[in-house]
Motif scaffolding. Structure first.
Motif, PDB file in Angstrom:
ATOM      1  N   SER A 137       0.802  -1.216   0.000  1.00  0.00           N
ATOM      2  CA  SER A 137       0.000   0.000   0.000  1.00  0.00           C
ATOM      3  C   SER A 137       0.840   1.274   0.000  1.00  0.00           C
ATOM      4  O   SER A 137       0.299   2.375  -0.064  1.00  0.00           O
ATOM      5  CB  SER A 137      -0.931   0.019   1.216  1.00  0.00           C
ATOM      6  N   SER A 138       2.165   1.127   0.093  1.00  0.00           N
ATOM      7  CA  SER A 138       2.998   2.328   0.219  1.00  0.00           C
ATOM      8  C   SER A 138       4.104   2.402  -0.831  1.00  0.00           C
ATOM      9  O   SER A 138       5.110   3.085  -0.644  1.00  0.00           O
ATOM     10  CB  SER A 138       3.615   2.396   1.615  1.00  0.00           C
ATOM     11  N   GLU A 148      11.744  15.300   7.064  1.00  0.00           N
ATOM     12  CA  GLU A 148      13.122  14.833   6.913  1.00  0.00           C
ATOM     13  C   GLU A 148      13.181  13.806   5.790  1.00  0.00           C
ATOM     14  O   GLU A 148      12.239  13.034   5.576  1.00  0.00           O
ATOM     15  CB  GLU A 148      13.599  14.195   8.219  1.00  0.00           C
ATOM     16  N   ASP A 149      14.277  13.787   5.069  1.00  0.00           N
ATOM     17  CA  ASP A 149      14.443  12.863   3.953  1.00  0.00           C
ATOM     18  C   ASP A 149      14.859  11.493   4.477  1.00  0.00           C
ATOM     19  O   ASP A 149      16.021  11.111   4.418  1.00  0.00           O
ATOM     20  CB  ASP A 149      15.496  13.414   2.982  1.00  0.00           C
ATOM     21  N   ARG A 150      13.878  10.758   5.002  1.00  0.00           N
ATOM     22  CA  ARG A 150      14.170   9.439   5.577  1.00  0.00           C
ATOM     23  C   ARG A 150      14.113   8.380   4.476  1.00  0.00           C
ATOM     24  O   ARG A 150      13.100   7.703   4.285  1.00  0.00           O
ATOM     25  CB  ARG A 150      13.157   9.103   6.658  1.00  0.00           C
ATOM     26  N   SER A 214       9.207   0.612  -0.451  1.00  0.00           N
ATOM     27  CA  SER A 214       7.972   1.010   0.230  1.00  0.00           C
ATOM     28  C   SER A 214       8.323   1.683   1.553  1.00  0.00           C
ATOM     29  O   SER A 214       9.493   1.822   1.897  1.00  0.00           O
ATOM     30  CB  SER A 214       7.103  -0.225   0.505  1.00  0.00           C
ATOM     31  N   ILE A 215       7.276   2.063   2.283  1.00  0.00           N
ATOM     32  CA  ILE A 215       7.487   2.407   3.698  1.00  0.00           C
ATOM     33  C   ILE A 215       7.960   1.148   4.417  1.00  0.00           C
ATOM     34  O   ILE A 215       7.380   0.077   4.243  1.00  0.00           O
ATOM     35  CB  ILE A 215       6.177   2.899   4.355  1.00  0.00           C
ATOM     36  N   CYS A 216       8.995   1.279   5.207  1.00  0.00           N
ATOM     37  CA  CYS A 216       9.467   0.164   6.037  1.00  0.00           C
ATOM     38  C   CYS A 216       9.338   0.550   7.499  1.00  0.00           C
ATOM     39  O   CYS A 216       9.735   1.654   7.881  1.00  0.00           O
ATOM     40  CB  CYS A 216      10.914  -0.179   5.701  1.00  0.00           C
ATOM     41  N   HIS A 217       8.807  -0.338   8.292  1.00  0.00           N
ATOM     42  CA  HIS A 217       8.590  -0.077   9.713  1.00  0.00           C
ATOM     43  C   HIS A 217       9.907   0.163  10.440  1.00  0.00           C
ATOM     44  O   HIS A 217      10.034   1.104  11.232  1.00  0.00           O
ATOM     45  CB  HIS A 217       7.838  -1.247  10.342  1.00  0.00           C
ATOM     46  N   TYR A 243      11.568   5.182   3.985  1.00  0.00           N
ATOM     47  CA  TYR A 243      11.291   4.601   2.663  1.00  0.00           C
ATOM     48  C   TYR A 243      12.520   3.791   2.288  1.00  0.00           C
ATOM     49  O   TYR A 243      13.619   4.322   2.149  1.00  0.00           O
ATOM     50  CB  TYR A 243      11.021   5.706   1.638  1.00  0.00           C
ATOM     51  N   ASP A 244      12.334   2.480   2.133  1.00  0.00           N
ATOM     52  CA  ASP A 244      13.501   1.621   1.996  1.00  0.00           C
ATOM     53  C   ASP A 244      13.122   0.365   1.214  1.00  0.00           C
ATOM     54  O   ASP A 244      11.985   0.218   0.754  1.00  0.00           O
ATOM     55  CB  ASP A 244      14.020   1.253   3.392  1.00  0.00           C
TER      56      ASP A 244
END
Length: 353
Positions: A137-138, A148-150, A214-217, A243-244
Motif C-alpha cells: 500500500s505504500s 526529513e528525507d528518511r 515502500s514504507i518500512c517499519h 522509505y527503503d
C-alpha cells in the motif's frame, strides 16, 4: 522563558507532565502511568494516560520535528490505506505535538490488546500478511513537504562486504590478542566465516533496481504488533520508519523469529511465511537474494567482536565473553538452515541465488 528541569526525575515526574504537557490536551486531571523509560543521551519515555472517558499513550520522542513530520506522514498514509496505526491527536490549539524545554511529546489513543505471540502460528501468519499489506500500500508513498528525507535504499552488498572485512580484521586482532574472548572467537570463526562467505556471495547478485521499495517499519517485531479485543491487528511504534527496500522489514522479522528457542531456524515455518508474504506482495528474485543474505549473515558474532576489539581497553570483558558465547549457541542450526533453504527457494521460485 521556561527554565529547564534540573534532573530527569523532575522531567518525567507526574507533576511535571501534568503541568507542562497534559494541560495542552485538557487532560491534566488524568492519572499517569510510566510504561517505559530509556535513560540514554536522548531520553525516551512512554506513559499511559487514563481519563474518565478514555486512555491515551503519551510519548516523549527522541527525534526532531522534521523527522516527526515524516513519521506522521507515514502514519496518515497507512491509516488511509486501511492499516491500523496510532493517529497523532491534536492539542486544544490544533497542534500535533507539544514542545517544552526542548523536548517533543505526542499523544495517541491507547490500543488495548496483546502483543503478537511468536508461539502462535496464526499470529505469525497474520503479522506477515499485514507486513505485505503495509509494503504493497505504500509503493508510491511520499511524505508531507518539509519532512526529513528518511530514505534508505543503500547497497546491501556494500554493507555486507564491509561487515565481512570487519570479521577478517577481528580475526587478525584475535590472533594477536590471545585472551579468553579471542580464543572463543577463533574457535567459532570458521563456521561463522562460512555464513559470511555465503551471505556475501548471494549479495553480489542482488540487483538494487529490482528490489521492491515502500514504507518500512524498521522495527517490525512482536512488541510492535498488537491484537485488540476484536482480533484486529495494530502496528505501533513507527519511530524508525523510512522509505527503503521492503524485504529488509521481512528479514528483520524472520531473523528475530528464527533465533528463538521454540522456532529455532525452522525451515518449513520460514518457507511457509515466505509463501504467505509472496501471495500478498510479489517477491522479485533480488528480494529473495536480499532475504537469504540477511538471514545468513552472522550478525551478532560480527557486531560483538567488532565492538569488543574496538573498546578492548575499557569494556566489560566478562559481559562480552557471555554475549559471544550466546551468539554461537544456535550456530549449527543456522548453518544447516542456510544450506537447506537455498536449494528450496531456488526450486520453488525458479531462480538462482
Amino acid at each position: 522563558m521556561s527554565k529547564k528541569p534540573s534532573s530527569k526525575q523532575n522531567i518525567f515526574s507526574e507533576e511535571y507532565v501534568k503541568k507542562n504537557i497534559l494541560h495542552h490536551y485538557d487532560l491534566e486531571d488524568s492519572t499517569i502511568g510510566l510504561i517505559k523509560f530509556k535513560d540514554t543521551q536522548k531520553h525516551r519515555a512512554v506513559y499511559k494516560i487514563s481519563s474518565k472517558s478514555a486512555a491515551f499513550c503519551l510519548k516523549k520522542i527522541y527525534f526532531n520535528e522534521d523527522s516527526l513530520l515524516f513519521v506522521y506522514s507515514a502514519l496518515q498514509w497507512l491509516w488511509k490505506k486501511g492499516i491500523k496505526t496510532p493517529i497523532l491527536l491534536n492539542t486544544k490549539d490544533g497542534l500535533k505535538y507539544v514542545k517544552h524545554d526542548g523536548m517533543i511529546f505526542i499523544l495517541t489513543p491507547w490500543v488495548d490488546g496483546y502483543k503478537c505471540d511468536f508461539d502462535n502460528l496464526d499470529h505469525i501468519i497474520l503479522s506477515v500478511r499485514q507486513l505485505a499489506h503495509i509494503h504493497n500500500s505504500s509503493r508510491s508513498f511520499f511524505p508531507i513537504k518539509g519532512s526529513e528525507d528518511r530514505v534508505g535504499l543503500n547497497s546491501y552488498y556494500i554493507s555486507i562486504l564491509k561487515h565481512f572485512n570487519h570479521l577478517l580484521t577481528s580475526y587478525n586482532k584475535a590472533v594477536s590478542t590471545k585472551d579468553k574472548f579471542s580464543n572463543i572467537f577463533l574457535e567459532n570463526f570458521e563456521d561463522n566465516l562460512f555464513l559470511a562467505k555465503k551471505s556475501l556471495e548471494i549479495a553480489s547478485h542482488i540487483d538494487d533496481d529490482e528490489l521492491s521499495k515502500s514504507i518500512c517499519h524498521g522495527d517490525y517485531v512482536s512488541k510492535n504488533i498488537l491484537f485488540d479485543n476484536d482480533n484486529n491487528i495494530w502496528v505501533i511504534d513507527l519511530d524508525k520508519c523510512k522509505y527503503d527496500y521492503s524485504i529488509r522489514d521481512l528479514g528483520y522479522f524472520l531473523r528475530r523469529l528464527l533465533r528463538r528457542d521454540n522456532t529455532c531456524f525452522n525451515l518449513e515455518l520460514a518457507l511457509s511465511l515466505l509463501r504467505e508474504y509472496n501471495y500478498h506482495s510479489k517477491l522479485t528474485p533480488s528480494d529473495l537474494r536480499y532475504l537469504v543474505t540477511y538471514i545468513s549473515f552472522p550478525q551478532k558474532f560480527w557486531k560483538i567482536s567488532k565492538d569488543y576489539f574496538k573498546n578492548i581497553g575499557k569494556c566489560n570483558k566478562t559481559a562480552f565473553i557471555t554475549l559471544l558465547m550466546k551468539s554461537n549457541e544456535k550456530l549449527n542450526f543456522q548453518i544447516d538452515f542456510v544450506k537447506e533453504i537455498i536449494p528450496r527457494i531456488e526450486k520453488e521460485y525458479n531462480i538462482t541465488l
